[in-house]
Design a protein around this motif. Structure first.
Motif, short mmCIF file in Angstrom:
data_model
loop_
_atom_site.label_atom_id
_atom_site.label_comp_id
_atom_site.label_asym_id
_atom_site.label_seq_id
_atom_site.Cartn_x
_atom_site.Cartn_y
_atom_site.Cartn_z
N TRP A 124 0.82 -1.22 0.00
CA TRP A 124 0.00 0.00 0.00
C TRP A 124 0.85 1.27 0.00
O TRP A 124 0.44 2.30 -0.55
CB TRP A 124 -0.93 0.00 1.22
N PRO A 138 -1.43 4.50 3.76
CA PRO A 138 -1.35 4.27 5.20
C PRO A 138 -1.50 5.56 6.01
O PRO A 138 -2.03 5.54 7.12
CB PRO A 138 0.03 3.63 5.38
N LEU A 146 -3.14 -0.47 6.53
CA LEU A 146 -2.54 -0.54 5.19
C LEU A 146 -1.03 -0.56 5.27
O LEU A 146 -0.33 0.16 4.57
CB LEU A 146 -3.01 0.66 4.34
N ARG A 152 -7.41 -5.35 1.71
CA ARG A 152 -8.15 -4.52 2.66
C ARG A 152 -9.32 -3.83 1.96
O ARG A 152 -9.40 -3.81 0.73
CB ARG A 152 -7.23 -3.47 3.30
N PRO A 154 -10.52 -0.26 2.67
CA PRO A 154 -10.42 0.97 3.47
C PRO A 154 -11.59 1.94 3.32
O PRO A 154 -11.82 2.75 4.21
CB PRO A 154 -9.12 1.60 2.98
N CYS A 163 -7.02 -4.90 -3.55
CA CYS A 163 -5.67 -4.34 -3.47
C CYS A 163 -5.22 -3.90 -4.86
O CYS A 163 -5.77 -4.32 -5.88
CB CYS A 163 -4.68 -5.37 -2.91
#
Length: 773
Positions: A124, A138, A146, A152, A154, A163
């Motif tokens: 990420w 992140p 992340l 994930r 998010p 991803c």
């Protein structure tokens, strides 16, 4: 006032409940940066520190109770290597161990890192090959976890976790992760943890912790790594799919109808062209058995019909006729094209060095010298009674202490060893919550003298609440003896002193009834391993003390420790003299009681030992109709000493768990291989009756009052002349008489294990017969 009480109770409940979100593993340690370290009073305090950690995403914490150290970590057992440390306990957040999604998976914190089409995810924080959208990094999503390349969700994408990919042609893609509510199995369901509890024909499953209506050896407390919960379908023994014992008295067990998951089956991390451990990951092209027979194709049912098909075992690499190990055998094998030979093992090269020769256990009592690095004994049980995990196995604990990595350490089977220079022999345990423990072995220089025990000992008195003798009862919580040095010979620090080690938990003020007035070894926290103390060594905060047990002469605990060899009676493993003191020699000229003679305390068949005791038989009490057991009443009692001692009787209806290590002894037939005239021994595992009754084994001939034991490949067995002899199993430092040698199809034949009368089924009869006679 009542309001204040309610608030206080609510706070206490929340505080205690904080550990509900964690899974604990004793003896585990993770080395990882960044990390934060705190001094706290309780493990709950440490959990709170992890929950409010701001320096990183806290996925686990380490707690060392005696040091009151708390270490919060961004790692867990799925991302980093687990190391050994006796005094530590690892607490992992459950949410970061879960490998399925709830809803659209915004809270998914697992480790899947491939997309639906199998593409590897891009990290990420990276910008190649794809530059992330500015709002998904992140830094912009600190609570979305992340920090790697794990799938994930998010921003709540309705398609679930996704991803960026490492494929330049495909910017991003959703991941294929199982729904937490989907009750399905991967592969053959070895890791199935669902809650289906009915069989394929609709029968309700029997609870695993119940022995009614069917007795069995799959005991949850002894096989914690098999997750035998409630009455849920499970696959603890390598069947094609999960199964259970049923609640129908007429149907012992049946497979369960569990669909395979729609997600991609887990891939084997490393497919080997050599055999590592038991060879379950072997994917080479050897297709010939040890005797030179060509292997039958796995998809074929000729000449041998079988269930080891690619459909039943989709993750085991059953291609063509290559040697494989789909069902947890000891090494790769195959069905053969010879109609007379159903199956054989294959000669697959080992991934490591050449096999280590069988350990030679020195005569005399089993103990270890120094730190136990040279220990080569047969102990396979930890200090708290847990069974050791095989060194070649990665279940339930992954590790690097393999025979290949430590070729000189003799990491055979699951025997206690010290490959890494620890202070004593140890092993990984079969309990998923306890990574490792030291073993139940004494140091040779700390053992008591060889004074002969009394020939007719009085029973030990019950311990008082303050036991002042220099020996311990149980874990030594009541020990008040004078010993004040550790197992390594270091003087203990006074409990009231804070030098050289500062401590808050254990002192005369906090525990006034624990005998902490001076610097003697004590056990104020009920440590399962016994008394301990803080030390006067500035580099070693605390350590255990060597306190002998107060137990005197007891059943099943011979003064001379047996070799416990895994050789064979047929082929020869001569026992140490008087190491099986319950073994008797029964001699007769006819079936009349007066013609029987019992010899006790002997090692040779000639019976020339001065320790020999000779008794006549005054009565023969035969077992219930259709069974193979009898009691012999002696004309006068035997004199108990260190050469004549009974084995312990099992609990009523106790079923010995599958794979338990047991031993038979006797002067029986050795088929010309030597050693005749001396008491011989062999050890092998118990085989569950369900397995023993398979068509390729003993085909339903084993009854409920029987038990099976032996090696599937043969070579180890009791034989003619051993009938009526003892089968003893080792547990909690004691040998228990679980079986009486009954019958078998030949001696040491492959897939024809020995059959023994199950003693636990006759406890009531034994007790009643002794009262009446």
């Amino acid at each position: 006032m009542e309001v204040h009480k309610a608030v206080l109770l609510l706070c206490l409940f929340r505080f205690t409940d904080v550990l509900e979100a964690y899974i604990k593993t004793d003896g585990a340690w993770i080395v990882k940066l960044p990390r934060s370290q705190y001094t706290v009073k309780t493990v709950e305090d440490c959990a709170v520190k992890c929950n409010i950690e701001t320096s990183f995403t806290c996925r686990s914490f380490l707690y060392i109770e005696k040091d009151q150290d708390c270490v919060t970590l961004p790692a867990n057992s799925k991302t980093d290597q687990i190391l050994r440390r006796m005094s530590a306990a690892l607490y992992e957040k459950k949410e970061y161990l879960l490998e399925c999604v709830n809803g659209i998976g915004t809270d998914y914190r697992g480790t899947k890192s491939k997309t639906k089409s199998g593409k590897t995810c891009q990290r990420w924080e990276e910008k190649f090959p794809h530059v992330p959208k500015y709002i998904i990094t992140p830094k912009t999503h600190p609570k979305a976890d992340l920090e790697s390349n794990f799938c994930r969700n998010p921003e709540g994408d309705k398609g679930g976790p996704w991803c960026y990919t490492t494929d330049q042609e495909k910017r991003w893609e959703h991941c294929d992760i199982q729904d937490c509510t989907e009750d399905c199995m991967q592969c053959s369901g070895e890791n199935y943890r669902g809650k289906i509890s009915t069989t394929a024909s609709g029968l309700t499953c029997q609870r695993w912790d119940s022995q009614k209506p069917h007795n069995h050896g799959y005991i949850p407390s002894v096989l914690p790594d098999k997750f035998l919960e409630e009455n849920y379908c499970r696959n603890p023994d390598g069947e094609p799919k999960p199964w259970c014992f049923t609640t129908s008295p007429s149907i012992r067990w049946e497979s369960c109808s569990i669909p395979r998951c729609t997600t991609v089956s887990p891939t084997i991390v490393q497919e080997l062209t050599c055999a590592s451990g038991e060879g379950s990951s072997y994917r080479g092209t050897i297709a010939v058995t040890v005797s030179g027979k060509t292997c039958q194709e796995w998809s074929s049912q000729s000449p041998h019909k079988h269930s080891n098909t690619p459909e039943n075992y989709p993750c085991k690499g059953l291609d063509k006729n290559y040697c494989r190990n789909p069902d947890n055998e000891r090494s790769p094998w195959c069905h053969t094209t010879d109609p007379e030979t159903r199956w054989e093992y294959c000669s697959v090269p080992s991934c490591g060095d050449q096999p280590i020769p069988e350990p030679v256990i020195p005569d005399g009592e089993e103990c270890y010298e120094g730190d136990g690095s040279s220990y080569r004994g047969a102990m396979s049980e930890t200090i708290s009674g847990k069974k050791c995990q095989f060194w070649t196995s990665m279940e339930p604990h992954q590790h690097s202490k393999t025979p290949q990595n430590f070729p000189a350490a003799d990491l055979r089977r699951n025997l206690c060893r010290n490959p890494d220079g620890d202070q004593a022999p140890w092993c990984y345990t079969t309990d998923p919550t306890v990574r490792w423990e030291y073993c139940n072995i004494e140091r040779c220089d700390s053992k008591p003298g060889t004074q002969e025990p009394p020939t007719n000992p009085e029973p030990a008195a019950s311990p008082s609440t303050s036991q002042e003798t220099d020996c311990k009862v149980g874990n030594g919580a009541t020990y008040r003896g004078p010993t004040s040095t550790t197992i390594m010979g270091v003087t203990c620090q006074a409990w009231s002193s804070m030098t050289p080690h500062h401590h808050l938990s254990f002192n005369p003020e906090t525990h006034p009834d624990k005998g902490l007035e001076s610097n003697q070894c004590r056990n104020p926290d009920n440590d399962v391993n016994g008394p301990w103390c803080y030390t006067t060594d500035p580099n070693k905060k605390w350590d255990y003390c060597q306190i002998p047990d107060c137990d005197g002469l007891k059943c099943g605990q011979p003064a001379v420790k047996p070799k416990r060899c895994f050789g064979r009676i047929v082929g020869g493993c001569i026992s140490k003299a008087h190491s099986w003191p319950w073994q008797i020699s029964l001699r007769t000229r006819s079936e009349s009681p007066s013609a029987y003679k019992i010899l006790l305390g002997i090692h040779t068949e000639r019976a020339t030992e001065s320790s020999k005791q000779e008794r006549d038989v005054s009565k023969i009490i035969k077992g219930p109709a259709g069974t193979d057991i009898a009691l012999l009443k002696l004309d006068r009692p035997a004199l108990l000493n260190n050469k004549v001692l009974p084995a312990c009787l099992p609990d009523k209806d106790y079923i010995v768990p599958s794979d338990t290590e047991c031993y038979v002894t006797g002067w029986g037939e050795t088929e010309g291989t030597g050693g005749e005239g001396f008491l011989k021994e062999t050890g092998f595992p118990v085989i569950e009756n369900k397995v023993c009754n398979r068509p390729s084994f003993l085909n339903g001939l084993v009854k409920e009052h029987h038990m099976c034991a032996g090696n599937i490949e043969g070579g180890t067995d009791s034989c003619e002349g051993d009938s009526g002899g003892p089968l003893v199993c080792f547990s909690q430092n004691t040998f228990v008489l679980q079986g009486v040698t009954s019958w078998g199809l030949g001696c040491a034949k492959a897939m024809k294990p020995g059959v023994y009368t199950r003693v636990s089924k006759f406890i009531n009869w034994i007790e009643q017969s002794m009262k009446e006679n």
